[in-house]
Enzyme design. Structure first.
Site, PDB file in Angstrom:
ATOM      1  CE  LYS A 184      -3.718  -2.333  -0.339  1.00 16.05           C
ATOM      2  NZ  LYS A 184      -4.411  -3.179   0.577  1.00 16.05           N
TER       3      LYS A 184
HETATM    4  C1  LIG Z   1      -5.392  -4.317   0.852  1.00 14.40           C
HETATM    5  C2  LIG Z   1      -6.878  -4.165   1.012  1.00 14.40           C
HETATM    6  C3  LIG Z   1      -7.557  -4.669   2.129  1.00 14.40           C
HETATM    7  C4  LIG Z   1      -6.920  -5.587   3.103  1.00 14.40           C
HETATM    8  O1  LIG Z   1      -5.950  -5.038   3.843  1.00 14.40           O
HETATM    9  P1  LIG Z   1      -5.181  -5.964   4.904  1.00 14.40           P
HETATM   10  O2  LIG Z   1      -4.408  -4.958   5.681  1.00 14.40           O
HETATM   11  O3  LIG Z   1      -4.338  -6.875   4.082  1.00 14.40           O
HETATM   12  O4  LIG Z   1      -6.200  -6.676   5.709  1.00 14.40           O
HETATM   13  C5  LIG Z   1      -8.893  -4.385   2.282  1.00 14.40           C
HETATM   14  N1  LIG Z   1      -9.567  -3.686   1.371  1.00 14.40           N
HETATM   15  C6  LIG Z   1      -8.970  -3.204   0.258  1.00 14.40           C
HETATM   16  C7  LIG Z   1      -9.778  -2.415  -0.706  1.00 14.40           C
HETATM   17  C8  LIG Z   1      -7.607  -3.457   0.033  1.00 14.40           C
HETATM   18  O5  LIG Z   1      -7.020  -3.022  -1.073  1.00 14.40           O
END
Ligand SMILES: *Cc1c(COP(=O)(O)O)cnc(C)c1O
Length: 368
Positions: A184
């Site tokens: 991210k």
């Molecule tokens: C990456 C992502 C998640 C999950 O995040 P985690 O920290 O891996 O649980 C949830 N929603 C969206 C839209 C994502 O891109």
């Protein structure tokens, strides 16, 4: 072979290393929450919200938030079909059913009209996911929520840096959730955060997030309800604090990457992430959607990437295609878009020569 172009990779500097080292050496005993508190404060200020609870993942933040809203068996939660599983999984953990509606062809996010049509007496929430940094039509979704008394949840995991008419993604709904997974825009390795402006919801989630132990409870080891354990560690939060100091830089480098691609492909028969008037897109993931009337084979393009040591990825599948859900081919935008779309490599310090390599493959593919 040419040097590898990664799909994503975090931007880690001396600052992250210094804070993480300090947390590992000194962040214990009475200091064991110092970086967590500091990270939550910094995130609240950045987002413009009153409350924040750092978590071990976005999935966890969604789970505790939905649990606090009382979502449970026999309830329905409306969300877009085109999505990552993490937005749907917490709904199923609570025994509720995700109801998948189609997306808009330009924003790739929830179609508000279809959301309204999907509302039943069992609807308990709407999950607005700002896909790849693109913003949902929050005015319409919030108005629908208001009209039917249904909370709108923002999954803003992909929308750090996205701004909707002056408000940051994740700050507008009943609550918002973010991810700090390594892919991210801002990362703590693994991690997430729950945010809200609602003091009661905050207290409830805070209790749930600490195994049901309420803040005012004076008895030791005395949970007042069954809760969850989705806390972020102080060491992760230390990395997060360094990332928060660099957040403007993290966002602008994502925007730089997007602009370069967009400029280079401005006359190609494709669309990229939109940025309508009045909005800023954080461009977590620059993606291309090839025009309908143009021949395109995403597997072929991705395998050409691979041969050249470039890591591209497929656009999200409609969740309703997955074996654990019932297929909804009526969601025609979701079911056609993914076949014509891919995500491009986009880490913060991706250089122009590397982006030129990516663009050359796309050009070659489209000219065949
Ligand atoms: C990456 C992502 C998640 C999950 O995040 P985690 O920290 O891996 O649980 C949830 N929603 C969206 C839209 C994502 O891109």
């Amino acid at each position: 072979m040419k040097p590898r172009i990664h799909y994503t990779k975090p931007s880690i500097t001396e600052l992250e290393v210094r804070y993480a080292t300090d947390a590992a050496a000194n962040g214990w005993g009475e200091h064991c929450y110092d970086y967590i508190n500091r990270f939550e404060e910094a995130f609240k200020v950045h987002l413009g919200v009153k409350f924040a609870i750092a978590t071990s993942s976005c999935t966890g933040a969604l789970h505790i938030g939905m649990a606090a809203l009382g979502i449970g068996p026999d309830d329905e939660v409306i969300m877009a079909d085109t999505n990552w599983i993490a937005s749907a999984a917490p709904i199923t953990y609570l025994g509720a059913t995700p109801v998948f509606v189609d997306i808009l062809p330009d924003s790739w996010c929830l179609d508000p009209e279809l959301v309204e049509q999907a509302i039943t007496p069992r609807t308990k929430a709407i999950v607005a996911v700002h896909l790849y940094g693109n913003l949902c039509d929050m005015d319409k979704l919030l108005a629908i929520g208001e009209k039917y008394g249904i909370p709108v949840i923002e999954d803003a995991a992909e929308a750090i840096g996205s701004i909707y008419h002056g408000k940051r993604a994740g700050s507008m709904g009943k609550f918002g959730a973010f991810s700090f997974h390594g892919t991210k825009t801002l990362t703590t390795g693994e991690g997430g955060i729950f945010v809200t402006n609602d003091p009661e919801l905050y207290e409830h989630v805070l209790t749930l997030s600490n195994h049901g132990r309420a803040r005012g409870q004076t008895k030791q080891f005395w949970p007042d309800m069954i809760g969850f354990k989705y806390k972020m560690s102080n060491i992760q939060a230390a990395i997060g604090c360094a990332q928060m100091e660099r957040i403007e830089d993290l966002i602008s480098s994502k925007r730089r990457v997007f602009s370069y691609y967009a400029e280079a492909m401005c006359d190609f028969p494709l669309k990229m992430n939109p940025e309508p008037t009045g909005m800023q897109n954080g461009y977590w993931m620059p993606s291309i959607v090839i025009d309908n009337n143009v021949a395109f084979d995403r597997e072929n393009l991705l395998s050409n990437f691979k041969v050249d040591n470039i890591d591209g990825r497929v656009f999200f599948w409609p969740l309703s295609m997955l074996p654990m859900f019932d297929t909804i081919p009526e969601n025609i935008v979701s079911f056609s878009l993914y076949t014509r779309a891919i995500n491009l490599p986009s880490y913060h310090d991706l250089n122009e020569l590397d982006m030129d390599r990516v663009v050359a493959h796309i050009q070659h593919h489209l000219n065949k």
